[in-house]
Design an enzyme around this catalytic site. Structure first.
Site, PDB file in Angstrom:
ATOM      1  N   SER A 181       0.852  -1.189   0.000  1.00  0.00           N
ATOM      2  CA  SER A 181       0.000   0.000   0.000  1.00  0.00           C
ATOM      3  C   SER A 181       0.890   1.243   0.000  1.00  0.00           C
ATOM      4  CB  SER A 181      -0.870   0.001   1.249  1.00  0.00           C
ATOM      5  OG  SER A 181      -0.031   0.131   2.396  1.00  0.00           O
ATOM      6  N   ASP A 202      -1.263  -1.550  -3.948  1.00  0.00           N
ATOM      7  CA  ASP A 202      -2.606  -1.609  -3.372  1.00  0.00           C
ATOM      8  C   ASP A 202      -3.116  -0.174  -3.168  1.00  0.00           C
ATOM      9  OD1 ASP A 202      -4.834  -2.823  -2.232  1.00  0.00           O
ATOM     10  OD2 ASP A 202      -3.909  -3.042  -0.244  1.00  0.00           O
ATOM     11  N   GLU A 258     -11.515   0.346  -9.161  1.00  0.00           N
ATOM     12  CA  GLU A 258     -12.544   0.071  -8.144  1.00  0.00           C
ATOM     13  C   GLU A 258     -13.784   0.887  -8.430  1.00  0.00           C
ATOM     14  OE1 GLU A 258     -11.475  -0.099  -3.969  1.00  0.00           O
ATOM     15  OE2 GLU A 258     -13.372   0.840  -3.396  1.00  0.00           O
ATOM     16  N   HIS A 262     -12.277  -2.704   5.263  1.00  0.00           N
ATOM     17  CA  HIS A 262     -10.880  -2.909   5.623  1.00  0.00           C
ATOM     18  C   HIS A 262     -10.732  -2.990   7.144  1.00  0.00           C
ATOM     19  CE1 HIS A 262     -10.156  -0.933   1.565  1.00  0.00           C
ATOM     20  NE2 HIS A 262      -9.615  -2.112   1.462  1.00  0.00           N
ATOM     21  N   GLY A 286     -10.726  -6.316   1.618  1.00  0.00           N
ATOM     22  CA  GLY A 286     -11.166  -6.485   3.006  1.00  0.00           C
ATOM     23  C   GLY A 286     -11.633  -7.902   3.267  1.00  0.00           C
ATOM     24  N   SER A 287     -10.881  -8.892   2.766  1.00  0.00           N
ATOM     25  CA  SER A 287     -11.384 -10.269   2.826  1.00  0.00           C
ATOM     26  C   SER A 287     -10.639 -11.156   3.803  1.00  0.00           C
ATOM     27  CB  SER A 287     -11.392 -10.879   1.429  1.00  0.00           C
ATOM     28  OG  SER A 287     -12.389 -10.235   0.657  1.00  0.00           O
ATOM     29  N   ASP A 330      -4.926  -9.042   4.572  1.00  0.00           N
ATOM     30  CA  ASP A 330      -3.860  -8.392   5.335  1.00  0.00           C
ATOM     31  C   ASP A 330      -4.051  -8.650   6.835  1.00  0.00           C
ATOM     32  OD1 ASP A 330      -1.808  -6.828   6.253  1.00  0.00           O
ATOM     33  OD2 ASP A 330      -2.586  -4.932   5.509  1.00  0.00           O
TER      34      ASP A 330
END
Ligand SMILES: [Zn+2]
Length: 343
Positions: A50, A83, A142, A189, A224-225, A268
């Site tokens: 990121s 990211d 996105e 997130h 956000g998985s 993450d």
């Protein structure tokens, strides 16, 4: 094997019907954990940084660690991905440094907080696609806005305020030519995604399925998985941590996504939890220790275990040697041919 194109990894994943985990890194131990997991499970892999990671590490350190990873694990197709790029300039600097894939998150304005308009998103994403493809670099866009905040990036909120509109998703892909598309379906997130086990009222899998039906050839991305498993939370709290009860995205929901066009899954938080738990355990059980290797080794091992498990669950395990990598030079020609055909 040199760093490869994310487009190729995702095209292959689509052919094979599996997903590829994209794991965030800030330092050497995290990269080593991912590469060891990839070797053990024979997985192609995406490693991502990121903006926060780039400034924390000075991104040249990260880049050269990635080159070392590519050299030391020649059998693993490996992508270095940016990211949540917040602007054209951020993406440009990543491309110039040697990232083989970038995300332009035009769903937010350059401040990384305020939702942008559809037209602003299209304009900045299209500009990044034009530049990136000239360099053979993949682009993820996105549409819709994710919930939560991570590394100072995000609109906050629950993740249900700006769920992706399928109509807009189709138009967005047509106008920008992105290779992969992150969609907002209720995920957030960070560690505090859901205050109870998520069901259909918070995780809009029906929306994802509808988008895939309309865009069957676009690689979908779930952000956000992390699953935020209870056992990783327990280790932290058992050794003095103070995490509040929280739920992530159940792996079965991700697997349902993978059956419906999801090819990249961003993880993450789970790795952060594993690392922190392992370090806390050493500090609590062996307070006399002071050599950083005494706690960084178990931390690296704990992260490797989580990554290897996700690689198996996402289906990428066993696919590292399915295909010969296409060089970034060849990808330039691929994109040039694509844009010539479109004219
Ligand atoms: Zn994200």
């Amino acid at each position: 094997m040199p760093l490869v194109s994310m487009r190729q990894l995702l095209d292959e994943a689509a052919k094979g019907g599996y997903g590829v985990g994209a794991f965030n890194v800030n330092n050497m131990e995290q990269i080593q954990a991912i590469m060891e997991a990839a070797r053990e499970t024979k997985s192609p892999v995406i490693i991502q940084a990121s903006r926060g990671a780039r400034s924390y590490s000075q991104d040249k350190f990260l880049y050269h660690l990635m080159l070392a990873a590519a050299e030391l694990y020649p059998e693993i197709p490996l992508v270095m991905h940016l990211d949540h790029g917040n602007s054209f300039e951020t993406c440009k600097s990543a491309i110039e440094l040697g990232f083989t894939s970038v995300m332009m998150d035009g769903s937010l304005k350059e401040d990384g907080k305020t939702p942008s308009t559809f037209d602003e998103n299209v304009a900045v994403t299209k500009a990044v696609v034009d530049l990136a493809h000239k360099h053979g670099v993949t682009v993820e866009g996105e549409i819709g806005v994710l919930g939560g905040i991570e590394d100072g990036h995000g609109a906050g909120g629950s993740g249900l305020e700006h769920v992706t509109d399928p109509e807009q998703a189709v138009e967005f892909v047509k106008k920008t030519g992105v290779d992969a598309l992150a969609i907002a379906i209720g995920t957030s997130h960070g560690a505090y995604k859901f205050s109870k086990k998520p069901d259909g009222s918070v995780l809009k899998m029906d929306r994802l399925i509808e988008i895939h039906k309309r865009l069957p050839h676009v690689h979908l991305v779930m952000h956000g998985s992390s699953s935020v498993p209870q056992d990783l939370q327990d280790v932290i709290n058992q050794y003095g941590g103070k995490l509040k009860p929280t739920w992530g995205v159940p792996v079965e929901e991700i697997q349902l996504g993978i059956r419906n066009g999801v090819r990249k899954i961003n993880v993450d938080t789970d790795n952060r939890l594993a690392i922190t738990g392992a370090i806390r355990k050493v500090f609590a059980e062996q307070p006399e220790k002071f050599d950083p290797r005494d706690y960084l080794k178990p931390a690296r091992e704990a992260m490797k275990k989580v990554v290897a498990l996700r690689m198996t669950q996402f289906g990428q395990a066993g696919h590292a040697s399915d295909y010969k990598p296409i060089s970034i030079e060849e990808m330039k020609k691929f994109y040039a041919g694509q844009s010539a055909a479109a004219k």
